[in-house]
Enzyme design. Structure first.
Site, mmCIF file in Angstrom:
data_model
loop_
_atom_site.group_PDB
_atom_site.id
_atom_site.type_symbol
_atom_site.label_atom_id
_atom_site.label_comp_id
_atom_site.label_asym_id
_atom_site.label_seq_id
_atom_site.Cartn_x
_atom_site.Cartn_y
_atom_site.Cartn_z
ATOM 1 N N ASP A 1 0.797 -1.374 0.008
ATOM 2 C CA ASP A 1 0.146 -0.030 0.153
ATOM 3 C C ASP A 1 0.809 1.095 0.065
ATOM 4 O OD1 ASP A 1 -2.434 1.469 0.261
ATOM 5 O OD2 ASP A 1 -2.068 1.987 2.298
ATOM 6 N N SER A 2 0.155 2.275 -0.444
ATOM 7 C CA SER A 2 0.979 3.629 -0.374
ATOM 8 C C SER A 2 1.295 3.929 1.033
ATOM 9 C CB SER A 2 0.120 4.849 -0.926
ATOM 10 O OG SER A 2 -0.969 4.861 -0.334
ATOM 11 N N TYR B 1 -0.456 8.509 -2.596
ATOM 12 C CA TYR B 1 -0.331 8.321 -4.216
ATOM 13 C C TYR B 1 -1.551 9.161 -4.674
ATOM 14 C CZ TYR B 1 3.145 4.496 -3.951
ATOM 15 O OH TYR B 1 4.111 3.580 -3.658
ATOM 16 N N GLY B 2 -2.900 9.127 -4.149
ATOM 17 C CA GLY B 2 -3.909 9.837 -4.658
ATOM 18 C C GLY B 2 -3.637 11.106 -5.779
ATOM 19 N N CYS C 1 -3.575 -1.159 -2.375
ATOM 20 C CA CYS C 1 -3.871 0.515 -2.553
ATOM 21 C C CYS C 1 -4.684 0.473 -3.738
ATOM 22 C CB CYS C 1 -2.601 0.999 -2.887
ATOM 23 S SG CYS C 1 -2.513 2.869 -3.231
ATOM 24 N N ASN C 2 -5.941 1.015 -3.550
ATOM 25 C CA ASN C 2 -6.755 1.290 -4.596
ATOM 26 C C ASN C 2 -6.156 2.068 -5.731
ATOM 27 O OD1 ASN C 2 -9.883 0.403 -3.697
ATOM 28 N ND2 ASN C 2 -8.430 0.956 -1.876
ATOM 29 N N THR C 3 -5.417 3.179 -5.440
ATOM 30 C CA THR C 3 -4.828 3.957 -6.581
ATOM 31 C C THR C 3 -3.841 3.014 -7.317
ATOM 32 O OG1 THR C 3 -5.220 5.898 -4.916
ATOM 33 C CG2 THR C 3 -3.622 6.153 -6.790
ATOM 34 N N GLU D 1 -5.834 9.887 8.437
ATOM 35 C CA GLU D 1 -4.458 9.817 8.746
ATOM 36 C C GLU D 1 -4.185 10.482 10.071
ATOM 37 O OE1 GLU D 1 -1.474 8.905 7.171
ATOM 38 O OE2 GLU D 1 -2.369 7.612 5.701
ATOM 39 N N CYS E 1 -11.202 3.147 -1.523
ATOM 40 C CA CYS E 1 -9.917 3.710 -0.980
ATOM 41 C C CYS E 1 -9.844 3.020 0.418
ATOM 42 C CB CYS E 1 -10.188 5.260 -0.602
ATOM 43 S SG CYS E 1 -8.674 5.929 0.152
ATOM 44 N N THR E 2 -8.549 2.840 0.730
ATOM 45 C CA THR E 2 -8.066 2.016 1.616
ATOM 46 C C THR E 2 -8.495 2.417 3.163
ATOM 47 O OG1 THR E 2 -5.914 3.067 1.596
ATOM 48 C CG2 THR E 2 -5.885 0.735 0.924
ATOM 49 N N HIS E 3 -8.334 4.024 2.954
ATOM 50 C CA HIS E 3 -8.648 4.659 4.359
ATOM 51 C C HIS E 3 -10.126 4.454 4.563
ATOM 52 C CE1 HIS E 3 -4.727 5.794 3.580
ATOM 53 N NE2 HIS E 3 -4.741 6.697 4.799
HETATM 54 N N1 DGL Z 1 -3.966 3.918 -0.507
HETATM 55 C C1 DGL Z 1 -4.577 4.917 -1.244
HETATM 56 C C2 DGL Z 1 -5.693 4.194 -1.982
HETATM 57 O O1 DGL Z 1 -6.465 3.413 -1.530
HETATM 58 C C3 DGL Z 1 -5.043 6.085 -0.241
HETATM 59 C C4 DGL Z 1 -4.051 6.872 0.288
HETATM 60 C C5 DGL Z 1 -3.124 7.545 -0.926
HETATM 61 O O2 DGL Z 1 -3.632 8.590 -1.625
HETATM 62 O O3 DGL Z 1 -2.030 7.164 -1.033
HETATM 63 O O4 DGL Z 1 -6.222 4.678 -2.963
#
Ligand code: DGL
Length: 285
Positions: A11-12, A43-44, A74-76, A153, A200-202
């Site tokens: 993940d990011s 990463y977004g 990570c979704n991104t 975060e 998104c992970t969060h």
């Molecule tokens: N992990 C990213 C996602 O799931 C969210 C945090 C980021 O922007 O890096 O898209």
């Protein structure tokens, strides 16, 4: 032949622990290595080129640790880099977009699905494409909600500040057009979604609040849970599962500051984080 090697998670940053959490619930015998690229998160807001390059560097690090499969939590990165990553490595690689999209298609009754995600994920239209691949008659409304990641975060997942941010972020998808939403597919006034996919992970950390704001007529689902099921299937079909009852070991790696990773992870995941093993610094970044 059972395979006791660990599964790699990428993940990011710390958000991918929402995916790891679901996998630990579902597959308690599996060992894991988790790598968060905290040094370069989020990463977004990044370009596709950066997301692909950084993700590849991190997967190099995981692949070097003899993992039997990799989950791009990570979704991104799943949305932007999955095809490139699959070309580079010969271990099975699972992203979170397809499992989440399948769950959304199985959930919706009105065939109107909303997706909230980072800017890069929405720009890629990966969720739109994955949902359409499953059912071309489902209408998909993707919406970038960039304020939510930094807020989570900071550990703000409930209370007035979180509620205001969630209401503002969801307003365009709930048909409230006077928010500052920049929907890629603006929801027509007559349409209402019945399923909201947290892409998104969060966002699973905000799920109770999001469900409250969305109201009882909208099912809130997330990619993390669906990905754990897809991973169980992947291990099964590839003959990679560890026998039930085996003792698992867990390692966490970060490209960033060790103490900061620990603090954020502990704030967000509490006792679960404390129970899942040592942290070391990865050299990817
Ligand atoms: N992990 C990213 C996602 O799931 C969210 C945090 C980021 O922007 O890096 O898209």
């Amino acid at each position: 032949m059972p395979d006791r090697r660990p599964i790699g998670f990428f993940d990011s940053g710390v958000g991918g622990l929402t995916v790891l959490r679901e996998v630990l619930r579902r597959l308690p015998a599996e060992s894991t290595v988790y790598l968060g690229d905290n040094a370069r998160a989020p990463y977004g807001p990044r370009s596709d080129e950066e997301v692909i390059r950084f993700s590849s560097e991190c997967l190099d690090e995981l692949a070097a640790r003899d993992v039997k499969a990799i989950v791009v939590a990570c979704n991104t990165a799943s949305a932007v880099a999955l095809a490139d990553l699959r070309r580079r490595y010969d271990v099975p690689i699972l992203g979170v977009v397809r499992p989440g999209a399948s769950a959304a298609v199985l959930t919706t009754r009105t065939r109107r699905v909303g997706v909230i995600a980072t800017q890069a994920t929405v720009r890629s239209h990966a969720y739109f494409q994955a949902i359409k691949d499953e059912d071309p008659f489902v209408e998909v409304y993707e919406h970038a909600t960039p304020d939510l990641v930094p807020m989570v975060e900071r550990g703000v997942i409930d209370g007035p500040e979180a509620e205001t941010a969630v209401r503002r972020s969801l307003a365009p998808l709930l048909g409230e057009r006077d928010g500052d939403g920049d929907s890629v597919f603006p929801l027509p006034a007559s349409a209402t979604i019945d399923t909201l996919l947290l892409g998104c992970t969060h966002y699973p950390l905000l799920a109770p609040l999001i469900a409250e704001v969305a109201g009882p007529r909208i099912a809130v689902i997330d990619s993390a849970t669906a990905t754990a099921s897809a991973l169980a299937h992947l291990l099964e079909v590839n003959g990679l599962a560890t026998p039930a009852g085996s003792e698992a070991s867990h390692t966490q790696l970060t490209t960033g500051d060790l103490a900061a990773f620990g603090r954020t992870a502990e704030r967000l995941f509490g006792s679960l984080f404390a129970s899942i093993g040592p942290i070391a610094v990865a050299g990817a970044a």
